[in-house]
Motif scaffolding. Structure first.
Motif, PDB file in Angstrom:
ATOM      1  N   LEU A   1      -3.932   0.965  -2.456  1.00  0.00           N
ATOM      2  CA  LEU A   1      -2.856   0.403  -2.225  1.00  0.00           C
ATOM      3  C   LEU A   1      -3.027  -1.061  -2.134  1.00  0.00           C
ATOM      4  N   LYS A   2      -2.281  -2.087  -2.962  1.00  0.00           N
ATOM      5  CA  LYS A   2      -2.396  -3.450  -2.962  1.00  0.00           C
ATOM      6  C   LYS A   2      -3.009  -4.238  -1.770  1.00  0.00           C
ATOM      7  N   SER A   3      -2.500  -3.830  -0.545  1.00  0.00           N
ATOM      8  CA  SER A   3      -2.940  -4.646   0.724  1.00  0.00           C
ATOM      9  C   SER A   3      -3.941  -3.984   1.203  1.00  0.00           C
ATOM     10  N   MET A   4      -4.689  -2.884   0.696  1.00  0.00           N
ATOM     11  CA  MET A   4      -5.688  -2.344   1.292  1.00  0.00           C
ATOM     12  C   MET A   4      -6.956  -2.430   0.219  1.00  0.00           C
ATOM     13  N   THR A   5      -7.003  -3.148  -0.716  1.00  0.00           N
ATOM     14  CA  THR A   5      -8.160  -3.290  -1.592  1.00  0.00           C
ATOM     15  C   THR A   5      -9.430  -3.451  -1.268  1.00  0.00           C
ATOM     16  N   SER A   6      -9.643  -4.468  -0.090  1.00  0.00           N
ATOM     17  CA  SER A   6     -10.830  -4.539   0.345  1.00  0.00           C
ATOM     18  C   SER A   6     -11.357  -3.433   1.263  1.00  0.00           C
ATOM     19  N   LEU A   7     -10.548  -2.651   1.605  1.00  0.00           N
ATOM     20  CA  LEU A   7     -10.899  -1.778   2.599  1.00  0.00           C
ATOM     21  C   LEU A   7     -11.389  -0.381   1.733  1.00  0.00           C
ATOM     22  N   LEU A   8     -10.809  -0.013   0.726  1.00  0.00           N
ATOM     23  CA  LEU A   8     -10.840   1.471   0.156  1.00  0.00           C
ATOM     24  C   LEU A   8     -11.697   1.124  -1.330  1.00  0.00           C
ATOM     25  N   SER A   9     -12.265   2.513  -1.438  1.00  0.00           N
ATOM     26  CA  SER A   9     -12.861   2.484  -2.733  1.00  0.00           C
ATOM     27  C   SER A   9     -12.725   3.537  -3.575  1.00  0.00           C
ATOM     28  N   ILE A  10     -12.402   4.671  -2.998  1.00  0.00           N
ATOM     29  CA  ILE A  10     -12.245   5.844  -3.917  1.00  0.00           C
ATOM     30  C   ILE A  10     -10.747   6.526  -3.659  1.00  0.00           C
ATOM     31  N   LEU A  11     -10.013   6.676  -4.765  1.00  0.00           N
ATOM     32  CA  LEU A  11      -8.775   7.124  -4.461  1.00  0.00           C
ATOM     33  C   LEU A  11      -8.485   8.464  -5.011  1.00  0.00           C
ATOM     34  N   ILE A  12      -7.877   9.176  -4.284  1.00  0.00           N
ATOM     35  CA  ILE A  12      -7.062  10.433  -4.775  1.00  0.00           C
ATOM     36  C   ILE A  12      -5.606  10.251  -4.156  1.00  0.00           C
ATOM     37  N   LEU A  13      -4.736  10.564  -5.017  1.00  0.00           N
ATOM     38  CA  LEU A  13      -3.233  10.211  -4.660  1.00  0.00           C
ATOM     39  C   LEU A  13      -2.804  11.596  -4.684  1.00  0.00           C
ATOM     40  N   ALA A  14      -2.378  12.206  -3.536  1.00  0.00           N
ATOM     41  CA  ALA A  14      -1.846  13.376  -3.118  1.00  0.00           C
ATOM     42  C   ALA A  14      -0.345  13.006  -2.820  1.00  0.00           C
ATOM     43  N   LEU A  15       0.481  13.716  -3.632  1.00  0.00           N
ATOM     44  CA  LEU A  15       1.986  13.298  -3.258  1.00  0.00           C
ATOM     45  C   LEU A  15       2.745  14.513  -2.868  1.00  0.00           C
ATOM     46  N   PHE A  16       3.485  14.142  -1.565  1.00  0.00           N
ATOM     47  CA  PHE A  16       4.377  15.264  -1.022  1.00  0.00           C
ATOM     48  C   PHE A  16       5.935  14.483  -0.874  1.00  0.00           C
ATOM     49  N   ALA A  17       6.944  15.034  -1.580  1.00  0.00           N
ATOM     50  CA  ALA A  17       8.195  14.236  -1.246  1.00  0.00           C
ATOM     51  C   ALA A  17       9.396  15.006  -1.612  1.00  0.00           C
ATOM     52  N   GLY A  18      10.615  14.621  -1.226  1.00  0.00           N
ATOM     53  CA  GLY A  18      11.919  15.120  -1.590  1.00  0.00           C
ATOM     54  C   GLY A  18      12.434  14.187  -2.717  1.00  0.00           C
ATOM     55  N   VAL A  19      13.736  13.701  -2.372  1.00  0.00           N
ATOM     56  CA  VAL A  19      14.573  12.679  -3.323  1.00  0.00           C
ATOM     57  C   VAL A  19      14.469  11.533  -2.978  1.00  0.00           C
ATOM     58  N   ASN A  20      14.653  11.080  -1.568  1.00  0.00           N
ATOM     59  CA  ASN A  20      14.558   9.862  -1.240  1.00  0.00           C
ATOM     60  C   ASN A  20      13.892   9.602   0.171  1.00  0.00           C
ATOM     61  N   VAL A  21      13.669   8.516   0.661  1.00  0.00           N
ATOM     62  CA  VAL A  21      13.062   8.131   1.999  1.00  0.00           C
ATOM     63  C   VAL A  21      14.016   7.890   3.022  1.00  0.00           C
ATOM     64  N   ASN A  22      14.431   8.379   4.092  1.00  0.00           N
ATOM     65  CA  ASN A  22      15.529   8.171   4.834  1.00  0.00           C
ATOM     66  C   ASN A  22      14.905   7.206   5.865  1.00  0.00           C
ATOM     67  N   ALA A  23      16.015   6.390   6.588  1.00  0.00           N
ATOM     68  CA  ALA A  23      15.541   5.650   7.495  1.00  0.00           C
ATOM     69  C   ALA A  23      15.444   6.505   8.824  1.00  0.00           C
ATOM     70  N   TYR A  24      14.909   5.980   9.629  1.00  0.00           N
ATOM     71  CA  TYR A  24      15.026   6.699  11.157  1.00  0.00           C
ATOM     72  C   TYR A  24      14.391   5.929  12.427  1.00  0.00           C
ATOM     73  N   THR A  25      14.616   6.377  13.423  1.00  0.00           N
ATOM     74  CA  THR A  25      14.377   5.798  14.729  1.00  0.00           C
ATOM     75  C   THR A  25      13.517   6.450  15.459  1.00  0.00           C
TER      76      THR A  25
END
Length: 215
Positions: free
Chosen positions: A7-31
């Motif tokens: 991800l853009k903010s982590m370019t200097s830290l990361l070198s190899i990418l696999i993007l595994a996705l888990f999700a539903g329809v939206n991302v809710n707020a929470y406390t």
């Protein structure tokens, strides 16, 4: 759920990418709870509030509570690593990924180590963490089934290999795609979509959520 490395903010830290996705329809707020003097400074908003993610926000601009060296949560505090260096000094997190998810983490720094038998485990520097990638992904899957509207990112970096003499060889060079292919096999077997970092630049949170829907 997304397993990735750049991800853009982590370019200097990361070198190899696999993007595994888990999700539903939206991302809710929470406390986040508990919200006390120890946890409150970690949150941008008052009362440990995490706002919903706009589906039009670029994924590279989105903020996630991120667990550095997340697999170190599996390290036992009384274990000793090769060279008599205490593994306790490598422990950045407490509890497995399921417990970290319950505490609000939505992005995980997972550093992989490929064993000679083809198994994928984790490491923190020279400290090997004998927990399999499949175990961790299954733990995240179980959590996501109970929280189908959450977006979870698994970010893989610092891939290392075990050489043929029984000595751990910590290098990312000379092995081609052996390590990334081994990770891909795990995700394919568990039915989790994965993507290279080059595939996520320019996509929105909404795009990621669509990519992350589980069968």
């Amino acid at each position: 759920m997304i397993g990735t490395t750049n991800l853009k903010s982590m370019t200097s830290l990361l070198s190899i990418l696999i993007l595994a996705l888990f999700a539903g329809v939206n991302v809710n707020a929470y406390t986040h709870t508990p919200c006390n003097r120890f946890t409150r400074p970690q949150f941008q908003h008052p009362n440990c509030f995490v706002p919903p993610l706009s589906p039009t926000l670029l994924l590279t601009s989105a903020s996630f509570l991120y667990a550095h060296d997340a697999a170190t949560g599996y390290i036992s505090c009384n274990s000793i690593s090769p060279g008599e260096i205490s593994s306790s000094y490598s422990k950045n997190q407490v509890g497995g990924v399921g417990e970290q998810l319950n505490h609000g983490v939505r992005a995980f720094d997972l550093r992989m180590h490929l064993l000679r038998n083809g198994s994928m485990v984790f490491h923190h520097g020279v400290i090997s963490i004998p927990v399999g990638l499949e175990t961790v992904v299954e733990e995240v899957l179980a959590w996501c089934e109970l929280h189908p509207t959450e977006l979870v990112l698994l970010l893989h970096s610092d891939l290392t290999y075990q050489n043929g003499t029984g000595t751990d060889l910590y290098t990312e060079e000379g092995y081609g795609n052996v390590g990334t292919n081994a990770m891909a096999e795990v995700y394919n077997r568990l039915g989790v979509p994965y993507h290279h970092c080059r595939d996520v630049y320019g996509i929105t949170v909404g795009d990621a959520m669509e990519m992350a829907v589980l069968p």
